[in-house]
Write an enzyme that holds these catalytic residues in place. Sequence first.
Site, PDB file in Angstrom:
ATOM      1  N   GLY A  25       6.274  -3.663  -4.993  1.00 24.84           N
ATOM      2  CA  GLY A  25       5.059  -3.999  -5.750  1.00 24.84           C
ATOM      3  C   GLY A  25       5.296  -3.851  -7.247  1.00 24.84           C
ATOM      4  NE  ARG A  86       5.059  -5.347  -0.924  1.00 32.53           N
ATOM      5  CZ  ARG A  86       4.926  -4.222  -1.625  1.00 32.53           C
ATOM      6  NH1 ARG A  86       5.924  -3.367  -1.681  1.00 32.53           N
ATOM      7  NH2 ARG A  86       3.802  -3.949  -2.272  1.00 32.53           N
ATOM      8  CG  ASP A 117      10.813   5.970   0.122  1.00 30.36           C
ATOM      9  OD1 ASP A 117      11.255   7.007  -0.397  1.00 30.36           O
ATOM     10  OD2 ASP A 117      10.957   5.674   1.321  1.00 30.36           O
ATOM     11  N   GLY A 118      11.195   2.107  -0.507  1.00 28.98           N
ATOM     12  CA  GLY A 118      11.867   1.067   0.293  1.00 28.98           C
ATOM     13  C   GLY A 118      13.004   0.423  -0.496  1.00 28.98           C
ATOM     14  CB  THR A 140       5.461   2.602  -6.859  1.00 29.88           C
ATOM     15  OG1 THR A 140       4.260   2.539  -6.058  1.00 29.88           O
ATOM     16  CG2 THR A 140       5.983   4.031  -6.792  1.00 29.88           C
ATOM     17  CG  ASP A 142       1.387   3.284  -3.982  1.00 32.93           C
ATOM     18  OD1 ASP A 142       0.398   2.753  -4.523  1.00 32.93           O
ATOM     19  OD2 ASP A 142       2.006   2.753  -3.035  1.00 32.93           O
ATOM     20  CG  ASP A 144       4.487   6.439  -2.736  1.00 30.89           C
ATOM     21  OD1 ASP A 144       5.102   6.056  -3.748  1.00 30.89           O
ATOM     22  OD2 ASP A 144       4.368   5.734  -1.714  1.00 30.89           O
ATOM     23  NE  ARG A 186       2.862   0.786   0.682  1.00 33.25           N
ATOM     24  CZ  ARG A 186       3.131  -0.502   0.836  1.00 33.25           C
ATOM     25  NH1 ARG A 186       3.050  -1.042   2.016  1.00 33.25           N
ATOM     26  NH2 ARG A 186       3.486  -1.246  -0.162  1.00 33.25           N
ATOM     27  CE  LYS A 228     -24.121  15.365  -8.212  1.00 39.14           C
ATOM     28  NZ  LYS A 228     -22.712  15.259  -7.892  1.00 39.14           N
TER      29      LYS A 228
END
Length: 335
Positions: A25, A86, A117-118, A140, A142, A144, A186, A228
């Site tokens: 991505g 990808r 990671d990929g 990325t 993310d 992550d 993800r 609220k």
Amino acid sequence: MAMITIPEFPKTKKLKSLAVLTSGGDAPGMNAAVRAVVRYSIANDIEVFGIMKGYSGLLEGQIEAMKLSSVANIIQRGGTVLKTSRCPEFMKKQVRKEAAYILERKGIEGLVVIGGDGSFAGASLLEKETGFRTIGVPGTIDNDIFGTDDTIGFDTAVNTAIEAIDRIRDTASSHGRLFLVEVMGRNSGFIALSTGIGGGAETIVVPEAEMTLPMIRKSIERGMNRGKTSSIIVVAEGPKPGLATRIGRGLEKAGFDSKICTLGHIQRGGVPTAHDRMLGSVLGAAAVAYLASGKSGGMVGITRNEVAFTPFKEVIGKKKTLPKVAMALAEILAT
Ligand code: F6P
């Protein structure tokens, strides 16, 4: 972001040429990293090539020599000028062998892979099987990736999501409504957690922590009981996007009306923040310095504000944990 030092460039460099690609991505700040790889290489007399469309473009031989001007006027642009893809095909051993052959035939001696990671899994196997030197730069939204506190694109994505929440809150408070805002990430809740804390969300739903429908209902009721009239719930998409809609349906059955807003790819595009431009610039240059000093088969990242090299085997497939203290803080601040 504090000033970060770049590893010293070696007196005797261990490679004369390298290539750079972006994979997976796209993420805002990738262009800053590409620019740094190109310009830092040229400044140190290393010939540099740009590979278009990630591993797919590599296999198609879409490789171009880069000059200083090839990366002019790109630092402020989102996405990646090298394009990305990808490429599941790259998981085949024979395909990686072919890739190494294509690179070597062009006289290229090292590869900088900007991705997640990929993409690193592909780079790691390429090096293990063929001896072709690779280094990863974490790109990325993310955040992550294990082995780095920060990834290129995360800061911009969170800022974009928070801006969206600020806008949604205007309507939420004007109409006294409940909004479920789904963010990307993800399997990881980093975007949701930072967006939730920074956007003042009442509840944050992440894959890393249990949050059942009754728990969500309870948090809404707690807010209502203290006066609220509106609520924002940030929902991480998780492994199967559409979770906000599924939660919304559940809440409807329990008598709560909600509006769903899925931010989707809006979070991935746009002008990179100063932080992501700086991060991309530092990591891109550091990747070149490491390759030149003979370090490869790993990722260059940021640990406690220092540039650090981590071997791929300590990065790939590992789960970066959400800080528990931040989860607890989010809950306290939302009350
Ligand atoms: O990894 C980045 C990311 O934006 C994730 O947050 C999201 O789940 C995924 O990519 C979406 O991928 P695609 O753009 O291929 O649909």
